[in-house]
Write an enzyme that holds these catalytic residues in place. Structure first.
Site, short mmCIF file in Angstrom:
data_model
loop_
_atom_site.label_atom_id
_atom_site.label_comp_id
_atom_site.label_asym_id
_atom_site.label_seq_id
_atom_site.Cartn_x
_atom_site.Cartn_y
_atom_site.Cartn_z
N HIS A 20 0.85 -1.20 0.00
CA HIS A 20 0.00 0.00 0.00
C HIS A 20 0.88 1.25 0.00
O HIS A 20 0.63 2.21 -0.72
CB HIS A 20 -0.89 0.04 1.24
CG HIS A 20 -1.92 -1.06 1.30
ND1 HIS A 20 -2.10 -1.86 2.41
CD2 HIS A 20 -2.85 -1.48 0.40
CE1 HIS A 20 -3.09 -2.72 2.18
NE2 HIS A 20 -3.56 -2.51 0.97
N LYS A 44 -18.43 -6.10 8.02
CA LYS A 44 -17.25 -6.91 7.73
C LYS A 44 -16.35 -6.93 8.97
O LYS A 44 -16.06 -5.86 9.53
CB LYS A 44 -16.48 -6.27 6.55
CG LYS A 44 -16.01 -7.28 5.51
CD LYS A 44 -15.51 -6.57 4.28
CE LYS A 44 -14.10 -7.00 3.94
NZ LYS A 44 -13.55 -6.29 2.78
N ARG A 93 -2.31 -6.23 -8.51
CA ARG A 93 -1.23 -7.19 -8.25
C ARG A 93 -1.33 -8.33 -9.26
O ARG A 93 -1.51 -8.11 -10.44
CB ARG A 93 -1.35 -7.71 -6.81
CG ARG A 93 -0.93 -6.73 -5.78
CD ARG A 93 -1.47 -7.09 -4.43
NE ARG A 93 -2.93 -7.01 -4.44
CZ ARG A 93 -3.70 -7.16 -3.40
NH1 ARG A 93 -3.17 -7.44 -2.24
NH2 ARG A 93 -5.00 -7.05 -3.50
N SER A 131 -3.07 -8.04 2.79
CA SER A 131 -3.31 -7.86 4.22
C SER A 131 -3.79 -9.16 4.87
O SER A 131 -3.47 -9.43 6.03
CB SER A 131 -4.36 -6.78 4.44
OG SER A 131 -3.94 -5.56 3.88
P1 ADP Z 1 -9.84 -3.86 -0.55
O1 ADP Z 1 -10.46 -4.46 0.65
O2 ADP Z 1 -10.53 -2.66 -1.09
O3 ADP Z 1 -9.39 -4.84 -1.61
P2 ADP Z 1 -7.10 -3.60 0.28
O4 ADP Z 1 -6.71 -2.94 1.56
O5 ADP Z 1 -6.85 -5.05 0.18
O6 ADP Z 1 -8.55 -3.18 0.04
O7 ADP Z 1 -6.37 -2.87 -0.93
C1 ADP Z 1 -6.61 -1.55 -1.27
C2 ADP Z 1 -6.02 -1.27 -2.62
O8 ADP Z 1 -4.61 -1.45 -2.57
C3 ADP Z 1 -6.51 -2.21 -3.72
O9 ADP Z 1 -6.58 -1.48 -4.92
C4 ADP Z 1 -5.43 -3.24 -3.83
O10 ADP Z 1 -5.36 -3.80 -5.12
C5 ADP Z 1 -4.22 -2.39 -3.54
N1 ADP Z 1 -3.14 -3.20 -2.99
C6 ADP Z 1 -3.19 -4.07 -1.97
N2 ADP Z 1 -2.00 -4.66 -1.77
C7 ADP Z 1 -1.17 -4.16 -2.71
C8 ADP Z 1 0.17 -4.40 -3.07
N3 ADP Z 1 0.89 -5.31 -2.43
N4 ADP Z 1 0.69 -3.68 -4.08
C9 ADP Z 1 -0.07 -2.79 -4.75
N5 ADP Z 1 -1.36 -2.55 -4.50
C10 ADP Z 1 -1.91 -3.22 -3.48
#
Ligand code: ADP
Length: 164
Positions: A20, A44, A93, A131
């Site tokens: 992130h 959630k 990703r 995450s």
């Molecule tokens: P959500 O629950 O909306 O999927 P996340 O917290 O998992 O939220 O991710 C938020 C955003 O960050 C999403 O667009 C996701 O694709 C991106 N993201 C998550 N992990 C990574 C990563 N390792 N590299 C790049 N983008 C990421």
């Protein structure tokens, strides 16, 4: 061409990872300002409350004046409108992200054609970082050092040692 100085970067961020963070850093090379928007969805279950997530991200980003961090609930597109933004920033990703991200982007375009979803590819070290895995590993006592910012590492350790 209209300017797009502000982008909204929404997500669960439960917790915020170095993937992130990489996206925020690269996003700031494209947009003047970013709002990291933490989804607060009471339906959630999350490990960290929305307030904790906001706090952690603010700490990680060291209160960078070009970045605002806040929680939101309800429909993303309404939130984006309320901020006066025209761009949603999302990360991509591995292939597994595509289908879900395209569905969301298409739905958001249907709801508000004037707002674009802007995708950035993940930094190559973070291709498989998410995450959910971070939480699983941390819960089982594995080290997630090098995957999350130091302040998040501390919070994870505190959370799980307290529960354990
Ligand atoms: P959500 O629950 O909306 O999927 P996340 O917290 O998992 O939220 O991710 C938020 C955003 O960050 C999403 O667009 C996701 O694709 C991106 N993201 C998550 N992990 C990574 C990563 N390792 N590299 C790049 N983008 C990421």
């Amino acid at each position: 061409m209209t300017e797009t100085p502000l982008a909204i970067y929404p997500g669960s961020f439960d917790p915020f990872t170095l993937g992130h963070l990489d996206l925020v850093s690269r996003g700031l090379a494209v947009f003047d300002r970013l709002v990291v928007a933490v989804v607060n969805n009471p339906q959630k279950t999350s490990l960290f409350t929305a307030e904790e997530r906001v706090e952690m991200i603010r700490e990680t980003l060291d209160f960078n004046p070009r970045v605002e961090v806040e929680a939101f609930d309800g429909l993303l597109i309404q939130y984006v409108r309320s901020k006066g933004a025209k761009v949603i920033l999302r990360g991509l990703r591995a292939v597994s992200d595509f289908e879900y991200e395209f569905q969301m982007a298409q739905m958001n375009r249907h709801l508000e054609p004037g707002i674009e979803t802007f995708f950035m590819m993940t930094g190559q070290n973070f291709f498989y970082l998410n995450s959910r895995l971070v939480k699983e590993v941390a819960r089982l006592g594995g080290s997630v050092q090098g995957l999350v910012p130091d302040n998040v590492l501390l919070r994870l350790n505190t959370k799980f040692s307290r529960q354990g």
